[in-house]
Design a protein around this motif. Structure first.
Motif, PDB file in Angstrom:
ATOM      1  N   ILE A 345       0.912  -1.411   0.128  1.00  0.00           N
ATOM      2  CA  ILE A 345       0.047   0.066   0.055  1.00  0.00           C
ATOM      3  C   ILE A 345       0.945   1.276  -0.150  1.00  0.00           C
ATOM      4  N   ALA A 346       1.946   1.400   0.833  1.00  0.00           N
ATOM      5  CA  ALA A 346       3.021   2.412   0.839  1.00  0.00           C
ATOM      6  C   ALA A 346       3.990   1.760   0.910  1.00  0.00           C
ATOM      7  N   ASN A 347       5.052   2.585   0.366  1.00  0.00           N
ATOM      8  CA  ASN A 347       6.755   2.005   0.639  1.00  0.00           C
ATOM      9  C   ASN A 347       7.618   2.984   0.581  1.00  0.00           C
ATOM     10  N   ASN A 348       9.023   2.972   0.654  1.00  0.00           N
ATOM     11  CA  ASN A 348      10.005   3.840   0.489  1.00  0.00           C
ATOM     12  C   ASN A 348       9.882   4.716   1.885  1.00  0.00           C
ATOM     13  N   ILE A 349       9.360   4.182   2.924  1.00  0.00           N
ATOM     14  CA  ILE A 349       9.017   4.881   4.150  1.00  0.00           C
ATOM     15  C   ILE A 349      10.375   5.145   5.157  1.00  0.00           C
ATOM     16  N   ASN A 350      10.791   6.213   5.338  1.00  0.00           N
ATOM     17  CA  ASN A 350      11.978   6.537   5.872  1.00  0.00           C
ATOM     18  C   ASN A 350      11.970   7.800   7.025  1.00  0.00           C
ATOM     19  N   PHE A 351      12.007   7.261   8.323  1.00  0.00           N
ATOM     20  CA  PHE A 351      11.993   8.698   9.269  1.00  0.00           C
ATOM     21  C   PHE A 351      12.438   7.987  10.684  1.00  0.00           C
ATOM     22  N   ASP A 352      12.756   8.888  11.326  1.00  0.00           N
ATOM     23  CA  ASP A 352      13.243   9.053  12.856  1.00  0.00           C
ATOM     24  C   ASP A 352      12.188   9.795  13.634  1.00  0.00           C
ATOM     25  N   LEU A 353      12.293   9.052  14.956  1.00  0.00           N
ATOM     26  CA  LEU A 353      11.508   9.754  16.074  1.00  0.00           C
ATOM     27  C   LEU A 353      12.397   9.898  17.182  1.00  0.00           C
ATOM     28  N   SER A 354      12.449  11.310  17.876  1.00  0.00           N
ATOM     29  CA  SER A 354      13.125  11.370  18.959  1.00  0.00           C
ATOM     30  C   SER A 354      12.322  11.673  20.218  1.00  0.00           C
ATOM     31  N   ARG A 355      12.853  11.427  21.462  1.00  0.00           N
ATOM     32  CA  ARG A 355      11.906  11.367  22.572  1.00  0.00           C
ATOM     33  C   ARG A 355      11.460  12.961  22.741  1.00  0.00           C
ATOM     34  N   GLY A 356      10.105  13.081  23.031  1.00  0.00           N
ATOM     35  CA  GLY A 356       9.384  14.078  23.280  1.00  0.00           C
ATOM     36  C   GLY A 356       8.699  14.853  22.036  1.00  0.00           C
ATOM     37  N   GLU A 357       9.080  14.110  20.968  1.00  0.00           N
ATOM     38  CA  GLU A 357       8.562  14.776  19.566  1.00  0.00           C
ATOM     39  C   GLU A 357       6.967  14.615  19.586  1.00  0.00           C
ATOM     40  N   ARG A 358       6.247  15.553  19.075  1.00  0.00           N
ATOM     41  CA  ARG A 358       4.710  15.305  18.682  1.00  0.00           C
ATOM     42  C   ARG A 358       4.508  15.447  17.078  1.00  0.00           C
ATOM     43  N   VAL A 359       4.452  14.352  16.541  1.00  0.00           N
ATOM     44  CA  VAL A 359       4.595  14.207  14.968  1.00  0.00           C
ATOM     45  C   VAL A 359       3.262  13.851  14.575  1.00  0.00           C
ATOM     46  N   ALA A 360       2.831  14.589  13.592  1.00  0.00           N
ATOM     47  CA  ALA A 360       1.552  14.323  12.880  1.00  0.00           C
ATOM     48  C   ALA A 360       1.720  13.549  11.687  1.00  0.00           C
ATOM     49  N   LEU A 361       1.010  12.585  11.301  1.00  0.00           N
ATOM     50  CA  LEU A 361       1.372  11.712  10.213  1.00  0.00           C
ATOM     51  C   LEU A 361      -0.186  11.973   9.177  1.00  0.00           C
ATOM     52  N   LEU A 362       0.401  12.707   7.907  1.00  0.00           N
ATOM     53  CA  LEU A 362      -0.792  13.195   7.028  1.00  0.00           C
ATOM     54  C   LEU A 362      -0.720  12.604   5.778  1.00  0.00           C
ATOM     55  N   GLY A 363      -1.827  12.756   4.990  1.00  0.00           N
ATOM     56  CA  GLY A 363      -1.769  11.991   3.727  1.00  0.00           C
ATOM     57  C   GLY A 363      -2.988  11.778   3.257  1.00  0.00           C
ATOM     58  N   PRO A 364      -3.418  11.817   1.998  1.00  0.00           N
ATOM     59  CA  PRO A 364      -5.037  11.512   1.505  1.00  0.00           C
ATOM     60  C   PRO A 364      -5.634  10.213   2.044  1.00  0.00           C
ATOM     61  N   ASN A 365      -6.799  10.156   1.841  1.00  0.00           N
ATOM     62  CA  ASN A 365      -7.483   8.701   2.489  1.00  0.00           C
ATOM     63  C   ASN A 365      -7.035   7.684   1.642  1.00  0.00           C
ATOM     64  N   GLY A 366      -6.771   6.419   2.110  1.00  0.00           N
ATOM     65  CA  GLY A 366      -6.338   5.215   1.282  1.00  0.00           C
ATOM     66  C   GLY A 366      -4.782   5.190   1.209  1.00  0.00           C
ATOM     67  N   CYS A 367      -4.013   6.256   1.521  1.00  0.00           N
ATOM     68  CA  CYS A 367      -2.446   6.055   1.244  1.00  0.00           C
ATOM     69  C   CYS A 367      -1.927   5.154   2.174  1.00  0.00           C
ATOM     70  N   GLY A 368      -2.460   4.634   3.289  1.00  0.00           N
ATOM     71  CA  GLY A 368      -1.849   3.896   3.825  1.00  0.00           C
ATOM     72  C   GLY A 368      -1.281   4.166   5.193  1.00  0.00           C
ATOM     73  N   LYS A 369      -1.742   5.446   5.749  1.00  0.00           N
ATOM     74  CA  LYS A 369      -1.527   5.722   7.098  1.00  0.00           C
ATOM     75  C   LYS A 369      -1.797   4.881   8.144  1.00  0.00           C
ATOM     76  N   THR A 370      -3.017   4.432   8.268  1.00  0.00           N
ATOM     77  CA  THR A 370      -3.332   3.542   9.489  1.00  0.00           C
ATOM     78  C   THR A 370      -2.677   2.164   9.279  1.00  0.00           C
ATOM     79  N   THR A 371      -2.424   1.789   8.140  1.00  0.00           N
ATOM     80  CA  THR A 371      -1.643   0.617   7.880  1.00  0.00           C
ATOM     81  C   THR A 371      -0.259   0.747   8.555  1.00  0.00           C
ATOM     82  N   LEU A 372       0.286   1.813   8.085  1.00  0.00           N
ATOM     83  CA  LEU A 372       1.876   2.095   8.830  1.00  0.00           C
ATOM     84  C   LEU A 372       1.751   2.341  10.237  1.00  0.00           C
TER      85      LEU A 372
END
Length: 640
Positions: A345-372
């Motif tokens: 559904i979605a690929n080529n996903i690369n990112f890091d999260l650091s302690r205390g960050e508040r990060v929003a994951l956005l994108g159109p419906n059906g792009c795979g956000k919930t699956t991720l």
């Protein structure tokens, strides 16, 4: 002018009073938002106003000849029509006028009509009158307007011929909204219009309603939507309404100020009453002061008591404990692909999260956000790539759909998850989420969407995780619940990764935005406003770079340049032609008006051949005018 007046309206269901002495009004072109806690009676009030339910007491009245359009939460058109046919059914009057105009055009060209001066004049007068009405009411633009509304609500051109029966429930609701907008009623009544809209469509609807010619009454949990659309707020609380001037944010400030003023007034009067009562008690029995004491008692009895102001009904307040701190590196994703049963559904996903960050994951419906999110949480295995969590990371997940389908009670549901807690502590947590008394013995299968959301948040509170993954946490929460969650998450010391369509929520919380696209993730190192500002520039730059790379690969950079120039040239041609057509329409209409005036003169038929020539010229001009208008509309649609 007042279009809607709702006066002293009451409604009960059995012994439960929902509305008690409610009053509300909407004036011409006014934009009104109706807010309140879940269960306050907002939808009930709209149904009464919309004529779908009768009140027990009170009156709802409308201005004379006012047209009302009402969209309920689950409006789903059911017919054998296609999407396009359903939309055109909103224009029955215009379609009838259009058919009559075509018929009149044929009659004007009929030799028998031309030979009968009186009949010709009657037909031509009717045509002139009707064509002007047709123009004024949007007869030449309604098809283009319809396409624009459908596109704004995410119906593509190839959806237009789809039968309504093949649409999903959400698509049917969007179609009902589109048809209602096409009708353009004097008063538009909308109950949660953004429920089935993605973020882009919600923004489109905002802009559409900002320029809407009629008045609007909206119930919505989308607070940024209310901020950008309405100028008046009615809060429905304890069965009554309070009116505030301004948008949603202004309403919150005014409500807080009003509560503070009422509390100050209550304290002052209570202090005064206590002083008087104390003086009376001390001095009534003494002969030297009994007279003064009686006067004070009389003053005390005459004082009108000020009721202590009540805080909002069902106000949730809680905090989230992160437990033990994690390491500085919380999450690392390298070349991840996610999906189901081997289907990516979605690929080529690369990112890091650091302690205390508040990060929003956005994108159109059906792009795979919930699956991720499910993959990060361990519910799914990545199709390929590597997911690593840092030292001492404890994950808790809030899922979009809460699986509370069994007969387990609310108390047992939470207690079973945390058996080491004693009953008093479990009840205490549930009480903070508005489960009081017998509520804790309610079967979870009988809970409303809002109650399920509150129970899931209660479980989240108990886990004390230092990394929260939240998938649409504000769904089903009323505005008070959303504010309580925002306050708790702002004070939360752990790490957040969240999905939400609630832009108000995102503006308050997100410090960084990750956009999930077909080619992977785009990192915006700022909040939601920063994301909005940079996204368009980034996409344009990306489009130019992609096009340039493709041109270089195939050795056609010059071709790309020439094609771009040709497109710009054609655009300029279209705009010049539009300007020419507007001039031609104006000149042709002026000549038509002049000819019609000449033909209406008493002596105009004295020379019959001249009369015939002018009549024939008038027909030619009418056809030219129709052609010019048709060409103008076509070019406008191409530019759109």
């Amino acid at each position: 002018m007042i279009l809607l007046q709702c006066s002293h309206t009451s409604k009960s269901f059995g012994s439960e009073v929902i509305l008690h002495d409610v009053s509300l009004s909407v004036q011409t072109k006014e934009r009104v938002g109706l807010v309140g806690a879940n269960g306050a009676g907002k939808t009930t009030l709209l149904k009464i106003i919309g004529g779908q339910m009768e009140s027990d007491h009170g009156q709802v009245s409308f201005a004379k000849d006012v047209q009302i359009g009402y969209l309920s939460q689950n409006s789903t058109p059911n017919s054998s029509r296609t999407v396009w046919e359903e939309m055109l059914s909103a224009y029955t009057v215009l379609l009838e006028q259009e058919n009559e105009l075509r018929s009149l055009e044929d009659r004007i060209g009929d030799p028998q009509v031309l030979a009968d001066r009186a009949l010709y004049r009657k037909v031509s007068d009717r045509y002139a009158l009707l064509s002007e009405q047709f123009r004024i009411t949007g007869g030449y633009t309604f098809r283009a307007d319809t396409r624009a509304v459908l596109h704004g609500l995410k119906f593509l051109n190839n959806d237009f011929d789809r039968p309504i029966s093949s649409l999903s429930g959400g698509q049917k609701t969007r179609l009902a909204l589109a048809r209602l907008l096409a009708r353009k009623p004097d008063l538009l009544i909308l109950d949660e219009p953004t429920n089935y809209l993605d973020m882009e469509s919600s923004v489109w609807l905002e802009k559409y309603l900002q320029s809407y010619p009629g008045a609007i009454l909206i119930v919505s949990h989308d607070r940024l939507f209310l901020d950008n659309v309405v100028g008046t707020i009615y809060e429905l609380e304890r069965g009554k309404t309070t009116r505030y001037t301004g948008n949603y944010t202004s309403f919150l400030k005014q409500k807080e100020q009003l509560f503070g003023q009422q509390m100050e007034e209550y304290k002052k009067q209570s202090h005064k009453q206590n002083q008087l009562a104390e003086f009376v008690q001390k001095n009534m029995a003494r002969a030297s002061t009994s007279g003064r004491a009686k006067a004070k008692l009389k003053q005390l009895n005459k004082m009108q008591s000020v009721e202590k102001p009540k805080s909002s009904v069902g106000k949730t307040r809680f905090s989230l404990d992160a437990g033990l701190a994690s390491g500085s590196d919380v999450l690392n994703l390298q070349d991840i692909a996610v999906g189901y049963n081997g289907t990516v559904i979605a690929n080529n996903i690369n990112f890091d999260l650091s302690r205390g960050e508040r990060v929003a994951l956005l994108g159109p419906n059906g792009c795979g956000k919930t699956t991720l999110l499910k993959t990060i949480a361990g519910d799914l295995i990545p199709i390929h790539g590597d997911i690593r969590t840092g030292f001492n990371v404890e994950i808790a997940v809030y899922r979009q759909e809460q699986d509370f389908s069994g007969t387990t009670t609310v108390l047992d549901q939470l207690w079973n998850q945390y058996p080491d807690m004693d009953e008093q502590d479990v009840r205490g947590v549930l009480g903070r989420f508005l489960f009081h008394g017998e509520d804790v013995f309610k079967p979870t299968c009988d809970l409303s969407g809002g109650e399920k959301a509150r129970l899931a948040l209660a479980a989240l509170l108990c886990k004390k995780a230092n990394f929260l993954i939240l998938d649409e946490p504000t769904n089903h929460l009323d505005y008070q619940g959303r504010e309580a969650l925002e306050d708790a998450l702002l004070d939360y010391p752990g790490t957040l990764l969240l999905i939400s369509h609630d832009r108000y929520f995102l503006k308050k919380l997100a410090q960084r935005v990750l956009e999930l696209t077909a080619n992977g993730t785009i990192d915006y190192p700022g909040g939601y406003d920063y994301y909005q500002d940079k996204r368009q520039d980034f996409q344009q730059k990306q489009a130019v770079e992609t096009a340039s790379k493709e041109d270089i690969k195939i050795g056609s950079a010059k071709s790309f340049y020439l094609e771009t120039k040709e497109r710009e040239k054609n655009e300029r041609k279209r705009r010049r032609r539009i300007n020419q057509l507007e001039t031609l329409v104006h000149d042709t209409q002026s000549e038509i008006d002049l000819l019609e005036q000449e033909l209406s003169q008493p002596d105009s038929s004295s020379e019959y051949h001249i009369y015939q020539e002018k009549g024939a010229r008038l027909q030619d001009l009418q056809r030219l005018l129709d052609q010019y208008l048709e060409d103008w509309v076509s070019l406008e649609e191409e530019i759109d």
